[in-house]
Motif scaffolding. Sequence first.
Motif, PDB file in Angstrom:
ATOM      1  N   LYS A 127      -1.822  -8.984   4.773  1.00 60.42           N
ATOM      2  CA  LYS A 127      -0.475  -9.392   4.178  1.00 60.42           C
ATOM      3  C   LYS A 127       0.576  -8.489   4.610  1.00 60.42           C
ATOM      4  N   ILE A 128       0.928  -7.463   5.375  1.00 62.67           N
ATOM      5  CA  ILE A 128       2.373  -6.277   5.822  1.00 62.67           C
ATOM      6  C   ILE A 128       2.534  -8.242   7.198  1.00 62.67           C
ATOM      7  N   VAL A 129       1.520  -8.016   7.820  1.00 63.27           N
ATOM      8  CA  VAL A 129       1.522  -9.001   8.576  1.00 63.27           C
ATOM      9  C   VAL A 129       2.593 -10.619   8.418  1.00 63.27           C
ATOM     10  N   GLY A 130       2.454 -10.647   7.788  1.00 61.28           N
ATOM     11  CA  GLY A 130       2.617 -12.225   6.663  1.00 61.28           C
ATOM     12  C   GLY A 130       4.480 -11.969   6.451  1.00 61.28           C
ATOM     13  N   ASP A 131       4.304 -10.481   5.454  1.00 65.08           N
ATOM     14  CA  ASP A 131       5.492  -9.880   4.999  1.00 65.08           C
ATOM     15  C   ASP A 131       6.343 -10.332   5.854  1.00 65.08           C
ATOM     16  N   VAL A 132       6.598  -9.568   7.120  1.00 62.36           N
ATOM     17  CA  VAL A 132       7.331  -9.235   8.082  1.00 62.36           C
ATOM     18  C   VAL A 132       7.304 -10.686   9.014  1.00 62.36           C
ATOM     19  N   GLU A 133       6.816 -11.733   8.905  1.00 64.13           N
ATOM     20  CA  GLU A 133       7.078 -13.193   9.711  1.00 64.13           C
ATOM     21  C   GLU A 133       8.222 -13.819   8.543  1.00 64.13           C
ATOM     22  N   VAL A 134       7.641 -13.451   7.279  1.00 67.25           N
ATOM     23  CA  VAL A 134       8.484 -14.484   6.232  1.00 67.25           C
ATOM     24  C   VAL A 134       9.585 -14.166   6.714  1.00 67.25           C
ATOM     25  N   HIS A 147       8.177   7.082  10.584  1.00 66.20           N
ATOM     26  CA  HIS A 147       8.228   6.092  10.910  1.00 66.20           C
ATOM     27  C   HIS A 147       7.974   4.932  10.020  1.00 66.20           C
ATOM     28  N   PRO A 148       8.221   4.402   9.055  1.00 67.24           N
ATOM     29  CA  PRO A 148       7.922   3.313   7.873  1.00 67.24           C
ATOM     30  C   PRO A 148       5.820   3.658   8.581  1.00 67.24           C
ATOM     31  N   TYR A 149       6.260   2.894   9.595  1.00 65.31           N
ATOM     32  CA  TYR A 149       4.877   1.996  10.361  1.00 65.31           C
ATOM     33  C   TYR A 149       3.620   3.046   9.472  1.00 65.31           C
ATOM     34  N   ASP A 150       3.721   4.660   9.377  1.00 66.39           N
ATOM     35  CA  ASP A 150       2.698   5.438   9.408  1.00 66.39           C
ATOM     36  C   ASP A 150       2.604   4.945   8.095  1.00 66.39           C
ATOM     37  N   PHE A 151       3.458   4.739   7.384  1.00 65.68           N
ATOM     38  CA  PHE A 151       2.657   4.851   5.656  1.00 65.68           C
ATOM     39  C   PHE A 151       1.843   3.536   5.149  1.00 65.68           C
ATOM     40  N   MET A 152       1.907   2.632   6.011  1.00 66.99           N
ATOM     41  CA  MET A 152       1.367   1.044   6.274  1.00 66.99           C
ATOM     42  C   MET A 152      -0.485   1.203   5.709  1.00 66.99           C
ATOM     43  N   ASP A 153      -0.846   0.607   5.107  1.00 68.89           N
ATOM     44  CA  ASP A 153      -2.239   0.648   4.850  1.00 68.89           C
ATOM     45  C   ASP A 153      -2.797  -0.314   6.056  1.00 68.89           C
ATOM     46  N   PRO A 154      -4.213   0.383   6.986  1.00 67.53           N
ATOM     47  CA  PRO A 154      -4.825  -0.612   7.327  1.00 67.53           C
ATOM     48  C   PRO A 154      -5.211  -1.904   6.922  1.00 67.53           C
ATOM     49  N   THR A 155      -6.036  -1.423   5.636  1.00 67.77           N
ATOM     50  CA  THR A 155      -6.224  -2.614   4.748  1.00 67.77           C
ATOM     51  C   THR A 155      -5.881  -3.612   4.362  1.00 67.77           C
ATOM     52  N   GLN A 156      -4.761  -3.563   4.821  1.00 72.42           N
ATOM     53  CA  GLN A 156      -3.386  -4.676   4.360  1.00 72.42           C
ATOM     54  C   GLN A 156      -2.452  -5.324   5.191  1.00 72.42           C
ATOM     55  N   MET A 157      -3.198  -5.184   6.360  1.00 75.05           N
ATOM     56  CA  MET A 157      -2.532  -5.912   7.862  1.00 75.05           C
ATOM     57  C   MET A 157      -2.434  -7.305   7.369  1.00 75.05           C
TER      58      MET A 157
END
Length: 320
Positions: free
Chosen positions: A273-280, A261-271
């Motif tokens: 930024k990742i949440v912000g990108d999804v919201e935008v 799943h794409p989420y498995d490759f996300m960097d936990p230290t960038q949470m």
Amino acid sequence: MNEAQRLDSPQLEPVVGSSPDARRQRRAIKKLSRLDENFLIIGETGVGKEFTARHVHNSSGRSGKAFVKINCRSLGDSIDFKTLFGEESEGDQAVTRSLGLIEKANSGILYLDHIGDMGTEYQEAFLRLLQDGEFRKVGGKESIPVDLRIASTNEYDLLPMIDKGQFRRDLYNLLAELAMYIPPLREKKQDIPEIFNHYLNRYAPDTGEEPAVESEIFESILEYKWKGNVRELVNAVNNLVTLSPEGTLSAEFLPFRIKKHPYDFMDPTQMKKIVGDVEVFLIRKALGKFGGNQVKAAKLLGIPEATLRFKMKKYAIPKD
């Protein structure tokens, strides 16, 4: 050995793996190579049934003779009795004889793939061939002796078919004088990294350095179910090496169905930024759907209008 015989007996990859099943497979090949009985291999698609039969052929006393393959699903269709046994016909001045697959396999190995799909008519023909050790060409009058060793395969156990009268027990007993089972790759996971590395070294360009392998790749190949077994894994390695940038192998170039799943490759230290990108992304998508109408966009997103306006200001998303 002539060119045709060399093509029938190619140099094969080794049986890779240190699992008990891989060791049993190597032992079975060694023993079958010393014997001359017919043998049956059971296993799912892609586990290496033909691969194993060719190993037995190449190591046996018949290695200098032909390895002739017949897909039993084609019997009665693209392979008829003339193709199988050859044909004899009399002309005005001479007798014409064609060479069939059985005769081509004489003194070698006849490989019957998918024997569970062999129709009743062909089951009877092969039974007579094995019992008599001879056959007649279509239209022929003389019996021709033949020396065959038959390697047959199927994806599933044939005994239920035999009990239902769908496959002849006497033919089965002649084909399965010796029998072996090759388990699916998912049941011998410890072999997966070894097979991966073996074919990685085969397919990777010879630069003098091993290509870097991301940890996500090993995580992905170990978690994947490999319904296509070793064949699918080999294809995945080839795909990965061919499409990845030179010097680096990326999980991005594994066949899409193998990826985690794409989420498995996300960097936990960038949470954040990742949440912000999804919201935008979702806010822009909702606004675009309704031509910038914030009331309808907020309703689609399931948030109050005030929250939508706050986030638009926070992320500097224009109103139109």
